[in-house]
Design a protein around this motif. Sequence first.
Motif, PDB file in Angstrom:
ATOM      1  N   ALA A 153       0.823  -1.213   0.000  1.00 52.84           N
ATOM      2  CA  ALA A 153       0.000   0.000   0.000  1.00 52.84           C
ATOM      3  C   ALA A 153       0.858   1.264   0.000  1.00 52.84           C
ATOM      4  CB  ALA A 153      -0.923   0.000   1.208  1.00 52.84           C
ATOM      5  N   SER A 154       2.085   1.159   0.524  1.00 53.24           N
ATOM      6  CA  SER A 154       2.921   2.353   0.636  1.00 53.24           C
ATOM      7  C   SER A 154       4.096   2.377  -0.337  1.00 53.24           C
ATOM      8  CB  SER A 154       3.460   2.460   2.069  1.00 53.24           C
ATOM      9  OG  SER A 154       4.287   1.358   2.361  1.00 53.24           O
ATOM     10  N   GLY A 155       4.301   1.315  -1.094  1.00 52.07           N
ATOM     11  CA  GLY A 155       5.442   1.274  -2.005  1.00 52.07           C
ATOM     12  C   GLY A 155       5.155   0.373  -3.185  1.00 52.07           C
ATOM     13  N   VAL A 156       6.222  -0.002  -3.872  1.00 52.66           N
ATOM     14  CA  VAL A 156       6.095  -0.885  -5.023  1.00 52.66           C
ATOM     15  C   VAL A 156       5.837  -2.300  -4.521  1.00 52.66           C
ATOM     16  CG1 VAL A 156       7.266  -1.784  -7.062  1.00 52.66           C
ATOM     17  CG2 VAL A 156       7.684   0.570  -6.333  1.00 52.66           C
ATOM     18  N   ARG A 157       4.816  -2.941  -5.065  1.00 51.95           N
ATOM     19  CA  ARG A 157       4.447  -4.293  -4.638  1.00 51.95           C
ATOM     20  C   ARG A 157       5.537  -5.296  -4.988  1.00 51.95           C
ATOM     21  NH1 ARG A 157      -0.728  -5.487  -3.450  1.00 51.95           N
ATOM     22  NH2 ARG A 157      -0.516  -7.527  -4.436  1.00 51.95           N
ATOM     23  N   ALA A 158       5.667  -6.333  -4.145  1.00 55.40           N
ATOM     24  CA  ALA A 158       6.677  -7.368  -4.351  1.00 55.40           C
ATOM     25  C   ALA A 158       6.435  -8.125  -5.658  1.00 55.40           C
ATOM     26  CB  ALA A 158       6.678  -8.339  -3.176  1.00 55.40           C
ATOM     27  N   GLY A 159       5.198  -8.253  -6.072  1.00 54.03           N
ATOM     28  CA  GLY A 159       4.861  -8.978  -7.291  1.00 54.03           C
ATOM     29  C   GLY A 159       5.383  -8.327  -8.559  1.00 54.03           C
ATOM     30  N   VAL A 160       5.683  -7.047  -8.501  1.00 53.05           N
ATOM     31  CA  VAL A 160       6.199  -6.348  -9.682  1.00 53.05           C
ATOM     32  C   VAL A 160       7.652  -5.924  -9.480  1.00 53.05           C
ATOM     33  CG1 VAL A 160       3.975  -5.556 -10.539  1.00 53.05           C
ATOM     34  CG2 VAL A 160       5.188  -4.172  -8.871  1.00 53.05           C
ATOM     35  N   GLY A 161       8.340  -6.604  -8.575  1.00 54.69           N
ATOM     36  CA  GLY A 161       9.771  -6.367  -8.409  1.00 54.69           C
ATOM     37  C   GLY A 161      10.143  -5.411  -7.298  1.00 54.69           C
ATOM     38  N   GLY A 162       9.186  -5.020  -6.470  1.00 56.71           N
ATOM     39  CA  GLY A 162       9.500  -4.101  -5.383  1.00 56.71           C
ATOM     40  C   GLY A 162      10.096  -4.806  -4.176  1.00 56.71           C
ATOM     41  N   TYR A 163      10.828  -4.074  -3.400  1.00 53.99           N
ATOM     42  CA  TYR A 163      11.461  -4.616  -2.205  1.00 53.99           C
ATOM     43  C   TYR A 163      11.060  -3.849  -0.958  1.00 53.99           C
ATOM     44  CZ  TYR A 163      14.428  -6.996  -5.562  1.00 53.99           C
ATOM     45  OH  TYR A 163      14.872  -7.787  -6.573  1.00 53.99           O
ATOM     46  N   SER A 164       9.949  -3.127  -1.006  1.00 56.43           N
ATOM     47  CA  SER A 164       9.544  -2.313   0.138  1.00 56.43           C
ATOM     48  C   SER A 164       9.152  -3.162   1.338  1.00 56.43           C
ATOM     49  CB  SER A 164       8.396  -1.381  -0.243  1.00 56.43           C
ATOM     50  OG  SER A 164       7.271  -2.121  -0.665  1.00 56.43           O
ATOM     51  N   TYR A 165       8.794  -4.423   1.113  1.00 59.07           N
ATOM     52  CA  TYR A 165       8.425  -5.291   2.234  1.00 59.07           C
ATOM     53  C   TYR A 165       9.607  -5.549   3.162  1.00 59.07           C
ATOM     54  CZ  TYR A 165      10.615  -9.060  -0.454  1.00 59.07           C
ATOM     55  OH  TYR A 165      11.493  -9.824  -1.140  1.00 59.07           O
ATOM     56  N   LEU A 166      10.834  -5.418   2.652  1.00 63.78           N
ATOM     57  CA  LEU A 166      12.009  -5.615   3.499  1.00 63.78           C
ATOM     58  C   LEU A 166      12.145  -4.535   4.561  1.00 63.78           C
ATOM     59  CD1 LEU A 166      14.609  -6.727   0.808  1.00 63.78           C
ATOM     60  CD2 LEU A 166      13.482  -8.151   2.528  1.00 63.78           C
ATOM     61  N   LEU A 167      11.474  -3.418   4.359  1.00 64.01           N
ATOM     62  CA  LEU A 167      11.502  -2.330   5.333  1.00 64.01           C
ATOM     63  C   LEU A 167      10.301  -2.373   6.269  1.00 64.01           C
ATOM     64  CD1 LEU A 167      12.567   0.519   2.889  1.00 64.01           C
ATOM     65  CD2 LEU A 167      14.027  -0.794   4.446  1.00 64.01           C
ATOM     66  N   GLU A 168       9.437  -3.362   6.103  1.00 65.52           N
ATOM     67  CA  GLU A 168       8.209  -3.470   6.891  1.00 65.52           C
ATOM     68  C   GLU A 168       8.444  -4.349   8.124  1.00 65.52           C
ATOM     69  OE1 GLU A 168       4.899  -2.913   8.454  1.00 65.52           O
ATOM     70  OE2 GLU A 168       5.268  -1.901   6.545  1.00 65.52           O
TER      71      GLU A 168
ATOM     72  N   TRP B  71       8.919  -8.701   8.884  1.00 64.70           N
ATOM     73  CA  TRP B  71      10.032  -9.299   9.615  1.00 64.70           C
ATOM     74  C   TRP B  71       9.535 -10.067  10.838  1.00 64.70           C
ATOM     75  CZ3 TRP B  71      14.490 -10.399   7.713  1.00 64.70           C
ATOM     76  CH2 TRP B  71      14.987  -9.629   6.660  1.00 64.70           C
ATOM     77  N   ALA B  72       8.493  -9.580  11.488  1.00 65.25           N
ATOM     78  CA  ALA B  72       7.913 -10.310  12.622  1.00 65.25           C
ATOM     79  C   ALA B  72       7.392 -11.663  12.152  1.00 65.25           C
ATOM     80  CB  ALA B  72       6.795  -9.495  13.259  1.00 65.25           C
ATOM     81  N   GLY B  73       6.805 -11.702  10.969  1.00 65.77           N
ATOM     82  CA  GLY B  73       6.342 -12.967  10.406  1.00 65.77           C
ATOM     83  C   GLY B  73       7.488 -13.921  10.107  1.00 65.77           C
ATOM     84  N   ILE B  74       8.579 -13.396   9.587  1.00 72.97           N
ATOM     85  CA  ILE B  74       9.750 -14.226   9.296  1.00 72.97           C
ATOM     86  C   ILE B  74      10.332 -14.800  10.593  1.00 72.97           C
ATOM     87  CG2 ILE B  74      12.152 -14.155   8.473  1.00 72.97           C
ATOM     88  CD1 ILE B  74      10.127 -14.288   6.233  1.00 72.97           C
ATOM     89  N   ILE B  75      10.440 -13.968  11.621  1.00 70.53           N
ATOM     90  CA  ILE B  75      10.967 -14.434  12.905  1.00 70.53           C
ATOM     91  C   ILE B  75      10.035 -15.482  13.508  1.00 70.53           C
ATOM     92  CG2 ILE B  75      11.438 -13.706  15.290  1.00 70.53           C
ATOM     93  CD1 ILE B  75      12.491 -11.047  14.001  1.00 70.53           C
ATOM     94  N   THR B  76       8.726 -15.271  13.352  1.00 73.94           N
ATOM     95  CA  THR B  76       7.751 -16.225  13.874  1.00 73.94           C
ATOM     96  C   THR B  76       7.883 -17.588  13.195  1.00 73.94           C
ATOM     97  OG1 THR B  76       6.242 -14.388  14.305  1.00 73.94           O
ATOM     98  CG2 THR B  76       5.293 -16.572  14.331  1.00 73.94           C
ATOM     99  N   ILE B  77       8.088 -17.597  11.880  1.00 74.71           N
ATOM    100  CA  ILE B  77       8.237 -18.884  11.190  1.00 74.71           C
ATOM    101  C   ILE B  77       9.555 -19.566  11.579  1.00 74.71           C
ATOM    102  CG2 ILE B  77       9.334 -18.177   9.015  1.00 74.71           C
ATOM    103  CD1 ILE B  77       7.326 -20.072   7.615  1.00 74.71           C
ATOM    104  N   ILE B  78      10.595 -18.802  11.816  1.00 74.43           N
ATOM    105  CA  ILE B  78      11.869 -19.380  12.249  1.00 74.43           C
ATOM    106  C   ILE B  78      11.706 -20.030  13.623  1.00 74.43           C
ATOM    107  CG2 ILE B  78      14.227 -18.815  12.999  1.00 74.43           C
ATOM    108  CD1 ILE B  78      14.232 -16.713  10.696  1.00 74.43           C
ATOM    109  N   VAL B  79      11.037 -19.342  14.542  1.00 77.03           N
ATOM    110  CA  VAL B  79      10.790 -19.903  15.874  1.00 77.03           C
ATOM    111  C   VAL B  79       9.959 -21.181  15.755  1.00 77.03           C
ATOM    112  CG1 VAL B  79       9.579 -19.501  18.061  1.00 77.03           C
ATOM    113  CG2 VAL B  79      11.027 -17.717  17.097  1.00 77.03           C
ATOM    114  N   GLY B  80       8.955 -21.161  14.889  1.00 76.78           N
ATOM    115  CA  GLY B  80       8.125 -22.345  14.687  1.00 76.78           C
ATOM    116  C   GLY B  80       8.899 -23.523  14.135  1.00 76.78           C
ATOM    117  N   GLU B  81       9.773 -23.268  13.191  1.00 77.53           N
ATOM    118  CA  GLU B  81      10.571 -24.354  12.604  1.00 77.53           C
ATOM    119  C   GLU B  81      11.582 -24.910  13.602  1.00 77.53           C
ATOM    120  OE1 GLU B  81       9.971 -25.961   9.990  1.00 77.53           O
ATOM    121  OE2 GLU B  81       8.609 -24.622   8.940  1.00 77.53           O
ATOM    122  N   ILE B  82      12.148 -24.055  14.434  1.00 79.63           N
ATOM    123  CA  ILE B  82      13.072 -24.528  15.472  1.00 79.63           C
ATOM    124  C   ILE B  82      12.318 -25.396  16.478  1.00 79.63           C
ATOM    125  CG2 ILE B  82      14.489 -23.790  17.439  1.00 79.63           C
ATOM    126  CD1 ILE B  82      15.367 -21.391  15.668  1.00 79.63           C
ATOM    127  N   ALA B  83      11.116 -24.973  16.859  1.00 82.37           N
ATOM    128  CA  ALA B  83      10.303 -25.777  17.784  1.00 82.37           C
ATOM    129  C   ALA B  83       9.936 -27.117  17.151  1.00 82.37           C
ATOM    130  CB  ALA B  83       9.045 -25.007  18.184  1.00 82.37           C
TER     131      ALA B  83
END
Length: 102
Positions: free
Chosen positions: A35-50, A54-66
């Motif tokens: 909503a605030s930048g170029v969408r990831a589907g069209v080559g944007g990388y604004s999600y890396l600043l969101e 990152w909380a979702g990525i950390i959550t999946i890492i914790v889940g996989e370790i468990a």
Amino acid sequence: MSLDNVKGLVLAISSSLFIGASFIVKKKGLKKAGASGVRAGVGGYSYLLEPLWWAGIITIIVGEIANFAAYAFALAILVTPLGALSIIIRHANLSLKFRFGI
């Protein structure tokens, strides 16, 4: 049931909850970034600043370790079926979204 099996089951259930929740959190982060930048589907990388993404990525890492740790305590025949819980959590969220607009 031995104490190790109980530990493994608790780890497997918590793993499924973390992994299922991570998909929801990452999707919300991607929508917010799109909503605030170029969408990831069209080559944007604004999600890396969101931070939500990152909380979702950390959550999946914790889940996989468990999940990995669960196999150290319980038999695979007890742990593996609980992996389906993460799919149920994901689809329950989609079902609520389509029914109630959540």
